[in-house]
Design an enzyme around this catalytic site. Structure first.
Site, short mmCIF file in Angstrom:
data_model
loop_
_atom_site.label_atom_id
_atom_site.label_comp_id
_atom_site.label_asym_id
_atom_site.label_seq_id
_atom_site.Cartn_x
_atom_site.Cartn_y
_atom_site.Cartn_z
N ASP A 32 0.86 -1.18 0.00
CA ASP A 32 0.00 0.00 0.00
C ASP A 32 0.89 1.23 0.00
O ASP A 32 1.81 1.33 0.82
CB ASP A 32 -0.89 0.01 1.25
CG ASP A 32 -1.99 -1.04 1.19
OD1 ASP A 32 -2.28 -1.53 0.07
OD2 ASP A 32 -2.56 -1.38 2.24
N GLU B 101 -14.22 -5.14 -1.39
CA GLU B 101 -13.96 -4.89 0.04
C GLU B 101 -15.23 -5.21 0.81
O GLU B 101 -16.23 -4.51 0.70
CB GLU B 101 -13.56 -3.42 0.25
CG GLU B 101 -12.21 -3.09 -0.38
CD GLU B 101 -11.91 -1.60 -0.46
OE1 GLU B 101 -12.75 -0.79 -0.01
OE2 GLU B 101 -10.85 -1.26 -0.99
#
Lengths: 218, 281
Positions: free
Chosen positions: B11, B130
């Site tokens: 990330d 998600e």
């Protein structure tokens, strides 16, 4: 850099990651250029046909630019070509994909899709994995795979695979969840792989190196 | 042969590699290229780069990191975060990405999955889902790192994503992400048994056994992992974050979380093989 380096053209027909193919060529010292110009292609010492995506789209892009006939005439005249993934499939006669029709017809055979089930098991498609390549009838000693051991891992990402009419051109097979398919081909000046050597770490880069050495491109 | 893939996920926020909990509360861990190179050498099967703030600003800032990485790292690279259109996708593929990961944009416009997979090939298009579990047991899809409610049922959406032509799905349990408590096996096995395309499990790996457990599910072939590997890297290497921005307190303490048992990719793969799970070592 020596300007007398042999000229390799990476054929650009708007599909696939050409950046990595170019990096792999640069890493082993090939003088490679990305081009979609049939003239440049006709003047090349060797060709690389990469590609990711749909067969129909690919053939239609090749035809639009007149790249299809340029590739056919060069390869029939003996120029080395290295096909990768979709690039390998395009070298074959025809695809079973609905409405896809003819390929470049440089190797007799068809392109098939993985089935959704096999021996009552569900098969995940696309086949996306590091999988092993193993020997068939041909020896690897004079091939770009000459530095690899049997059952080496290579990176695959595809839904279709080639089925040559004559299996003497098969260099390796791979087994995906019980289904055996031809994962690379070597016949005269044509070398091609279903896997991506430029995505298969050091072992994959050795294939670029050996292809260049065997064809005296360095 | 059926082999599994281990995919470190990086990330990125600005110039730094970061890691959060439930996709939030980002801590700075170091320079992305150092981690990428280390993971490549350790035998990562692919790398995933996610621009975690891109969706907020609707742009992806990873181009430089990707083209640098792709010069010397010869494994597949997937890029996600803030990609909204065909031209955004074209641009990251041009600088060296092999695949793109889409979430927010395709929830807003599912047709983008179809257009992009037709243009670039199914195998190039990865869709991230998600998932957050509601108190009534239902799983709903969220966007923007688990911040934005959509009301869309995860399983309906997964079926639609596969039907529209995506090549793979990353299924993230936002509830488990960053916690180290293990994968949400119920969520992951339900999704993978529903659809015919490969599924990548993400969110919750805290120790090697968790990864072994997820691969005991018959139809799971990949796991995406961050904390386990990142914390192993920072305790065994010198990691220097760009001091210009972000929360570097954590990094300077040079410690892991008590809920994690960090390991290298090699350690994990040896453990998998000893459990008869095939992978490339």
């Amino acid at each position: 850099m020596d300007n007398n380096f042999k000229k390799v053209i990476i054929i650009d027909y708007q599909l696939g990651n050409l950046y990595s193919v170019k990096q792999a060529c640069d890493t082993v010292g090939m003088n490679a250029k990305i081009s979609s110009d049939p003239e440049e292609l006709l003047n090349a010492d060797a060709l690389i046909l990469p590609g990711v995506g749909a067969f129909i789209e690919a053939m239609s892009n090749l035809k639009k630019n007149g790249l299809d006939t340029a590739i056919q005439s060069k390869v029939r005249a003996g120029t080395p070509i290295f096909g990768i993934c979709l690039g390998q499939q395009l070298l074959f006669s025809e695809s079973e994909e609905f409405g896809a029709g003819q390929g470049l017809d440089l190797i007799p055979g068809v392109i098939k899709r993985f089935p959704e089930t096999f021996e009552e098991r569900k098969i995940k498609v696309p086949h996306i994995a590091w999988n092993t390549i193993f020997k068939f009838k041909q020896d690897w000693g004079n091939s770009p795979l000459r530095d690899l051991g049997n059952n080496e891992f290579m990176y695959f990402i595809h839904s279709y695979f080639v089925k040559p009419s004559d299996d003497s051109c098969v260099l390796t097979f791979t087994n995906y969840d019980g289904i055996e398919f031809c994962s690379s081909v070597l016949v005269n000046n044509i070398f091609s792989t279903q896997f991506h050597p430029e995505k298969s770490a050091d072992k994959g880069i050795s294939i670029y190196k050996n292809w260049a050495l065997i064809n005296k491109l360095l | 042969m059926k082999t599994v893939r281990i995919i470190p996920r990086l990330d990125i926020k600005g110039p730094n590699l970061v890691k959060g909990i439930h996709l939030e509360g980002l801590r700075v861990l170091g320079k992305p290229s150092d981690f990428a190179k280390y993971y490549y050498e350790q035998g990562a099967d692919e790398l995933m780069f996610m621009d975690v703030v891109a969706s907020l600003y609707e742009r992806n800032n990873l181009h430089e990191i990707i083209s640098e990485t792709a010069k010397s790292i010869f494994i597949p690279i997937t890029v996600g975060g803030g990609l909204r259109s065909i031209s955004d996708i074209k641009e990251v593929l041009r600088v060296g990405a092999d695949k793109v990961c889409l979430n927010t944009a395709v929830i807003k416009n599912p047709q983008l999955i179809k257009d992009a997979s037709r243009m670039f090939g199914s195998s190039t298009i990865v869709v991230a889902i998600e998932a957050i579990k509601e108190s009534n047991g239902r799983y709903l899809a969220y966007t923007d790192n688990g911040r934005e409610y959509t009301g869309i049922d995860v399983f309906d959406w997964a079926e639609k994503v596969a039907e529209l032509g995506a090549g793979e799905i990353v299924i993230t349990s936002v509830d488990n992400e960053g916690t180290g408590q293990g994968f949400d096996l119920e969520l992951i096995s339900r999704v993978t048994n529903l659809i015919g395309i490969p599924v990548i499990a993400h969110g919750g790996a805290g120790k090697q056994e968790h990864v072994v457990d997820v691969f005991k599910e018959d139809n799971i072939s990949s796991a995406m992992i961050s904390s386990l590997f990142h914390y192993h890297y920072i305790v065994s290497n010198e990691s220097k974050a760009s001091a210009l921005e972000g929360n570097v307190e954590f990094l300077n303490q040079k410690r892991s979380f008590h809920t994690f048992e960090p390991c290298s990719i090699g350690d994990l793969k040896r453990r998998l093989i000893s459990n008869n799970i095939d992978c490339r070592l």
